[in-house]
Design a protein around this motif. Structure first.
Motif, PDB file in Angstrom:
ATOM      1  N   VAL A  15       0.823  -1.205   0.000  1.00 46.40           N
ATOM      2  CA  VAL A  15       0.000   0.000   0.000  1.00 46.40           C
ATOM      3  C   VAL A  15       0.861   1.260   0.000  1.00 46.40           C
ATOM      4  CG1 VAL A  15      -0.235   0.112   2.525  1.00 46.40           C
ATOM      5  CG2 VAL A  15      -2.000   1.116   1.056  1.00 46.40           C
ATOM      6  N   VAL A  17       0.613   5.245   0.910  1.00 49.05           N
ATOM      7  CA  VAL A  17      -0.177   6.238   1.629  1.00 49.05           C
ATOM      8  C   VAL A  17       0.542   7.578   1.588  1.00 49.05           C
ATOM      9  CG1 VAL A  17      -1.263   4.529   3.132  1.00 49.05           C
ATOM     10  CG2 VAL A  17       0.865   5.636   3.862  1.00 49.05           C
ATOM     11  N   ASN A  87      -5.409   3.474   1.980  1.00 52.61           N
ATOM     12  CA  ASN A  87      -6.140   2.457   2.734  1.00 52.61           C
ATOM     13  C   ASN A  87      -7.070   3.109   3.762  1.00 52.61           C
ATOM     14  OD1 ASN A  87      -4.510   3.216   4.899  1.00 52.61           O
ATOM     15  ND2 ASN A  87      -3.168   1.433   4.735  1.00 52.61           N
ATOM     16  N   CYS A 116      -5.583  -2.649   8.975  1.00 45.13           N
ATOM     17  CA  CYS A 116      -4.504  -2.267   8.036  1.00 45.13           C
ATOM     18  C   CYS A 116      -3.136  -2.764   8.497  1.00 45.13           C
ATOM     19  CB  CYS A 116      -4.463  -0.751   7.850  1.00 45.13           C
ATOM     20  SG  CYS A 116      -5.860  -0.112   6.905  1.00 45.13           S
ATOM     21  N   ARG A 117      -2.947  -2.898   9.783  1.00 40.28           N
ATOM     22  CA  ARG A 117      -1.646  -3.346  10.298  1.00 40.28           C
ATOM     23  C   ARG A 117      -1.272  -4.722   9.747  1.00 40.28           C
ATOM     24  NH1 ARG A 117       2.024  -2.465  14.350  1.00 40.28           N
ATOM     25  NH2 ARG A 117       3.012  -4.338  15.166  1.00 40.28           N
ATOM     26  N   TYR A 120      -1.612  -5.408   5.048  1.00 42.57           N
ATOM     27  CA  TYR A 120      -0.626  -5.060   4.023  1.00 42.57           C
ATOM     28  C   TYR A 120       0.763  -5.566   4.411  1.00 42.57           C
ATOM     29  CZ  TYR A 120      -4.545  -2.174   2.759  1.00 42.57           C
ATOM     30  OH  TYR A 120      -5.811  -1.768   2.417  1.00 42.57           O
ATOM     31  N   TYR A 122       3.560  -4.560   3.045  1.00 36.46           N
ATOM     32  CA  TYR A 122       4.469  -3.406   3.059  1.00 36.46           C
ATOM     33  C   TYR A 122       3.659  -2.116   2.967  1.00 36.46           C
ATOM     34  CZ  TYR A 122       8.176  -6.771   2.140  1.00 36.46           C
ATOM     35  OH  TYR A 122       9.037  -7.847   2.237  1.00 36.46           O
ATOM     36  N   THR A 123       4.103  -1.109   3.696  1.00 34.01           N
ATOM     37  CA  THR A 123       3.491   0.214   3.654  1.00 34.01           C
ATOM     38  C   THR A 123       4.558   1.222   3.255  1.00 34.01           C
ATOM     39  OG1 THR A 123       1.863  -0.331   5.375  1.00 34.01           O
ATOM     40  CG2 THR A 123       2.323   2.014   4.986  1.00 34.01           C
ATOM     41  N   LEU A 155       0.865   6.238  11.587  1.00 30.46           N
ATOM     42  CA  LEU A 155       1.582   4.974  11.387  1.00 30.46           C
ATOM     43  C   LEU A 155       2.473   4.673  12.587  1.00 30.46           C
ATOM     44  CD1 LEU A 155       2.589   5.326   7.629  1.00 30.46           C
ATOM     45  CD2 LEU A 155       0.874   3.773   8.566  1.00 30.46           C
ATOM     46  N   TYR A 162       6.980   1.324   8.112  1.00 34.15           N
ATOM     47  CA  TYR A 162       6.774   1.999   6.828  1.00 34.15           C
ATOM     48  C   TYR A 162       8.106   2.498   6.298  1.00 34.15           C
ATOM     49  CZ  TYR A 162       7.345   6.409   9.353  1.00 34.15           C
ATOM     50  OH  TYR A 162       7.848   7.437  10.117  1.00 34.15           O
TER      51      TYR A 162
END
Length: 196
Positions: A15, A17, A87, A116-117, A120, A122-123, A155, A162
């Motif tokens: 994702v 962001v 997201n 979301c933690r 995904y 990778y963020t 985050l 991230y």
């Protein structure tokens, strides 16, 4: 059918962001082409434009659920990676910042954000180091900087690893590819926090 099932099991969600006009959709599409896979656009933008920005808390729940459904629908076509633009964390954050989501926010929206933690692999945060593109549906450059700080703070508060990517589209793509390929060679370990 078995091949599709294997692809769904093997594909991982990646994702992007960040605030508006930070190049999330451009990078997501670019990497999807580079890897021969698919990307999921920011569903919230379509609903925002359709309703001319006049949203309420139920609309933000709809955005979060429709975005998740779009990801799930894209998984059978994904090869290795599914690249995702935005997201539910950003959906929740923007709803609060626009004063269109009250306190407490809807439970379903909180659930989507919490998920979301783990959702995904990778963020990546797209840095706000590219020129701001004015559009009718956008706010302004000062707003972008403020939201960018809030995205990163969220985050970190949630303990979500991230990586911030900087520079041109080619430079950003190369940074992402190094993380993805390195992560695979190291058993899928996520990157740690990196400063903007």
């Amino acid at each position: 059918m078995m091949e599709q099932t294997q692809q769904m099991e093997q594909a991982q969600r990646v994702v992007f962001v960040g605030a508006e006009s930070t190049g999330k959709s451009t990078l997501s599409d670019y990497l999807a082409r580079a890897y021969g896979t698919v990307s999921v656009p920011e569903i919230g933008r379509f609903i925002w434009e359709e309703k001319q920005g006049k949203l309420n808390a139920d609309d933000y729940v709809e955005i979060a659920l429709k975005h998740r459904a779009a990801e799930d629908a894209a998984m059978p076509q994904a090869r290795r990676w599914l690249f995702v633009d935005t997201n539910a964390l950003t959906t929740l954050l923007l709803g609060i910042q626009f004063h269109q989501v009250g306190n407490p926010p809807p439970a379903e929206l909180l659930r989507c954000a919490h998920d979301c933690r783990a959702r995904y692999a990778y963020t990546f945060v797209c840095a706000d180091d590219i020129p701001y593109e004015e559009q009718a549906v956008r706010e302004n450059e000062a707003w972008r900087g403020r939201i960018q700080q809030l995205v990163i703070a969220d985050l970190e508060a949630r303990g979500i690893p991230y990586t911030v990517v900087h520079g041109s589209i080619e430079q950003r793509a190369a940074q992402v590819q190094r993380i993805l390929e390195g992560g695979l060679s190291e058993g899928g370990i996520k990157t740690r926090f990196t400063g903007a």
